[in-house]
Design a protein around this motif. Structure first.
Motif, PDB file in Angstrom:
ATOM      1  N   LEU A   1       6.234  13.835  -2.638  1.00 32.18           N
ATOM      2  CA  LEU A   1       4.912  14.013  -2.025  1.00 32.18           C
ATOM      3  C   LEU A   1       3.865  13.231  -2.809  1.00 32.18           C
ATOM      4  O   LEU A   1       3.580  13.535  -3.965  1.00 32.18           O
ATOM      5  CB  LEU A   1       4.538  15.500  -1.968  1.00 32.18           C
ATOM      6  CG  LEU A   1       3.201  15.833  -1.323  1.00 32.18           C
ATOM      7  CD1 LEU A   1       3.178  15.380   0.139  1.00 32.18           C
ATOM      8  CD2 LEU A   1       2.907  17.315  -1.435  1.00 32.18           C
ATOM      9  N   CYS A   2       3.316  12.211  -2.159  1.00 35.71           N
ATOM     10  CA  CYS A   2       2.298  11.402  -2.846  1.00 35.71           C
ATOM     11  C   CYS A   2       0.962  11.433  -2.124  1.00 35.71           C
ATOM     12  O   CYS A   2      -0.039  10.994  -2.681  1.00 35.71           O
ATOM     13  CB  CYS A   2       2.783   9.967  -3.034  1.00 35.71           C
ATOM     14  SG  CYS A   2       3.153   9.094  -1.513  1.00 35.71           S
ATOM     15  N   HIS A   3       0.937  11.953  -0.887  1.00 33.23           N
ATOM     16  CA  HIS A   3      -0.331  11.963  -0.153  1.00 33.23           C
ATOM     17  C   HIS A   3      -0.497  13.274   0.606  1.00 33.23           C
ATOM     18  O   HIS A   3       0.325  13.623   1.450  1.00 33.23           O
ATOM     19  CB  HIS A   3      -0.395  10.791   0.827  1.00 33.23           C
ATOM     20  CG  HIS A   3      -1.686  10.723   1.571  1.00 33.23           C
ATOM     21  ND1 HIS A   3      -2.830  10.196   1.005  1.00 33.23           N
ATOM     22  CD2 HIS A   3      -2.034  11.140   2.796  1.00 33.23           C
ATOM     23  CE1 HIS A   3      -3.809  10.300   1.883  1.00 33.23           C
ATOM     24  NE2 HIS A   3      -3.357  10.861   2.967  1.00 33.23           N
ATOM     25  N   ILE A   4      -1.569  13.974   0.303  1.00 29.09           N
ATOM     26  CA  ILE A   4      -1.958  15.163   1.059  1.00 29.09           C
ATOM     27  C   ILE A   4      -3.474  15.282   0.983  1.00 29.09           C
ATOM     28  O   ILE A   4      -4.073  15.108  -0.083  1.00 29.09           O
ATOM     29  CB  ILE A   4      -1.285  16.456   0.541  1.00 29.09           C
ATOM     30  CG1 ILE A   4      -1.581  17.621   1.477  1.00 29.09           C
ATOM     31  CG2 ILE A   4      -1.669  16.755  -0.897  1.00 29.09           C
ATOM     32  CD1 ILE A   4      -0.707  18.838   1.252  1.00 29.09           C
ATOM     33  N   GLU A   5      -4.083  15.483   2.132  1.00 35.57           N
ATOM     34  CA  GLU A   5      -5.521  15.718   2.186  1.00 35.57           C
ATOM     35  C   GLU A   5      -5.724  17.160   2.602  1.00 35.57           C
ATOM     36  O   GLU A   5      -5.228  17.584   3.638  1.00 35.57           O
ATOM     37  CB  GLU A   5      -6.194  14.771   3.171  1.00 35.57           C
ATOM     38  CG  GLU A   5      -6.262  13.353   2.650  1.00 35.57           C
ATOM     39  CD  GLU A   5      -7.043  12.437   3.575  1.00 35.57           C
ATOM     40  OE1 GLU A   5      -7.973  12.918   4.270  1.00 35.57           O
ATOM     41  OE2 GLU A   5      -6.718  11.243   3.588  1.00 35.57           O
TER      42      GLU A   5
ATOM     43  N   TRP B   1       6.929  12.981   1.830  1.00 35.21           N
ATOM     44  CA  TRP B   1       6.035  12.109   1.071  1.00 35.21           C
ATOM     45  C   TRP B   1       4.575  12.171   1.538  1.00 35.21           C
ATOM     46  O   TRP B   1       3.656  11.822   0.814  1.00 35.21           O
ATOM     47  CB  TRP B   1       6.530  10.658   1.074  1.00 35.21           C
ATOM     48  CG  TRP B   1       6.547  10.018   2.438  1.00 35.21           C
ATOM     49  CD1 TRP B   1       7.543  10.104   3.362  1.00 35.21           C
ATOM     50  CD2 TRP B   1       5.516   9.235   3.028  1.00 35.21           C
ATOM     51  NE1 TRP B   1       7.183   9.421   4.506  1.00 35.21           N
ATOM     52  CE2 TRP B   1       5.947   8.862   4.317  1.00 35.21           C
ATOM     53  CE3 TRP B   1       4.261   8.807   2.590  1.00 35.21           C
ATOM     54  CZ2 TRP B   1       5.175   8.100   5.171  1.00 35.21           C
ATOM     55  CZ3 TRP B   1       3.495   8.036   3.443  1.00 35.21           C
ATOM     56  CH2 TRP B   1       3.965   7.685   4.709  1.00 35.21           C
ATOM     57  N   LYS B   2       4.353  12.620   2.781  1.00 38.16           N
ATOM     58  CA  LYS B   2       2.977  12.712   3.290  1.00 38.16           C
ATOM     59  C   LYS B   2       2.857  13.966   4.133  1.00 38.16           C
ATOM     60  O   LYS B   2       3.755  14.286   4.915  1.00 38.16           O
ATOM     61  CB  LYS B   2       2.650  11.484   4.139  1.00 38.16           C
ATOM     62  CG  LYS B   2       1.233  11.477   4.685  1.00 38.16           C
ATOM     63  CD  LYS B   2       0.953  10.210   5.463  1.00 38.16           C
ATOM     64  CE  LYS B   2      -0.475  10.227   5.994  1.00 38.16           C
ATOM     65  NZ  LYS B   2      -0.821   8.989   6.696  1.00 38.16           N
TER      66      LYS B   2
ATOM     67  N   VAL C   1       0.015  16.064   6.673  1.00 37.81           N
ATOM     68  CA  VAL C   1      -1.257  16.148   7.370  1.00 37.81           C
ATOM     69  C   VAL C   1      -1.402  17.607   7.792  1.00 37.81           C
ATOM     70  O   VAL C   1      -0.594  18.131   8.558  1.00 37.81           O
ATOM     71  CB  VAL C   1      -1.298  15.220   8.604  1.00 37.81           C
ATOM     72  CG1 VAL C   1      -2.611  15.391   9.348  1.00 37.81           C
ATOM     73  CG2 VAL C   1      -1.094  13.778   8.181  1.00 37.81           C
TER      74      VAL C   1
ATOM     75  N   LEU D   1       2.546  12.991  -6.754  1.00 39.03           N
ATOM     76  CA  LEU D   1       1.160  13.199  -6.349  1.00 39.03           C
ATOM     77  C   LEU D   1       0.230  12.491  -7.340  1.00 39.03           C
ATOM     78  O   LEU D   1       0.348  12.674  -8.554  1.00 39.03           O
ATOM     79  CB  LEU D   1       0.861  14.700  -6.309  1.00 39.03           C
ATOM     80  CG  LEU D   1      -0.403  15.158  -5.615  1.00 39.03           C
ATOM     81  CD1 LEU D   1      -0.407  14.726  -4.149  1.00 39.03           C
ATOM     82  CD2 LEU D   1      -0.537  16.663  -5.723  1.00 39.03           C
TER      83      LEU D   1
END
Length: 181
Positions: free
Chosen positions: A30-34, A8-9, A11, A53
């Motif tokens: 996966l809802c958060h990726i920078e 889900w995340k 880094v 996403l």
């Protein structure tokens, strides 16, 4: 990570330069990726079917948005493409049903492939020269994947005649409005 349905995340390391093809494909949670600013290349299909996403910002060192990169990311709401991107490849934002309000094509884009612009209500198309278009060999696609929700396409002031005459862009002449970017 392809197919890691519980991921889900993510880094990513600050010095990462490339994300491979299909790297996060079918990571449904996966809802958060920078993406770090060091990224220069993201392979085709890398985020296809990442249905959770919501937001994505493409770093300015990436020049090509590869084919099917965000295809079928049904909940994607905010897409930020920074200046420096030159090409939107076929179906890179192949999202039929989405809730994207605004989509901006950076001024540096010179090539837009078939069905590469998502179904947004408002499209800000910043290039002064209408981007060239290419259509894949297996379909008579237009620039937009689905234009049923598009209400307006803003283009730079003084370019309306060029856009109305440009291949594929002319299909949207009734939606053009000149704008001071």
């Amino acid at each position: 990570f392809e197919g890691c349905t519980k991921l889900w995340k993510v880094v990513l390391p600050e010095n990462l330069e490339r994300i491979g093809s299909s790297a996060f494909r079918k990571c449904y949670s996966l809802c958060h990726i920078e993406l770090p600013n060091s990224i220069t290349d993201i392979g085709a299909y890398a985020f296809r079917e990442c249905t959770s996403l919501i937001n994505i910002t493409i770093p300015d060192k990436v020049t090509v948005i590869n084919k099917y990169l965000f295809a079928d990311c049904a909940n994607l709401q905010n897409i930020t493409l920074l200046e420096g991107i030159t090409s939107l490849k076929e179906r890179c934002f192949n999202i039929y049903e989405c809730s994207i309000e605004n989509f901006t094509i950076p001024s540096t884009v010179s090539l837009v492939s078939g069905a590469s612009v998502p179904n947004a209500k408002i499209i800000y198309c910043k290039p002064i020269i209408p981007p060239s278009t290419e259509t894949p060999n297996y379909g008579p696609w237009s620039i937009l994947y689905n234009d049923t929700n598009v209400e307006k396409i803003y283009i730079p002031r003084g370019t309306i005649d060029a856009y109305k005459k440009a291949s594929k862009w002319s299909e949207y002449a009734s939606l053009f409005e000149e704008y001071d970017f």
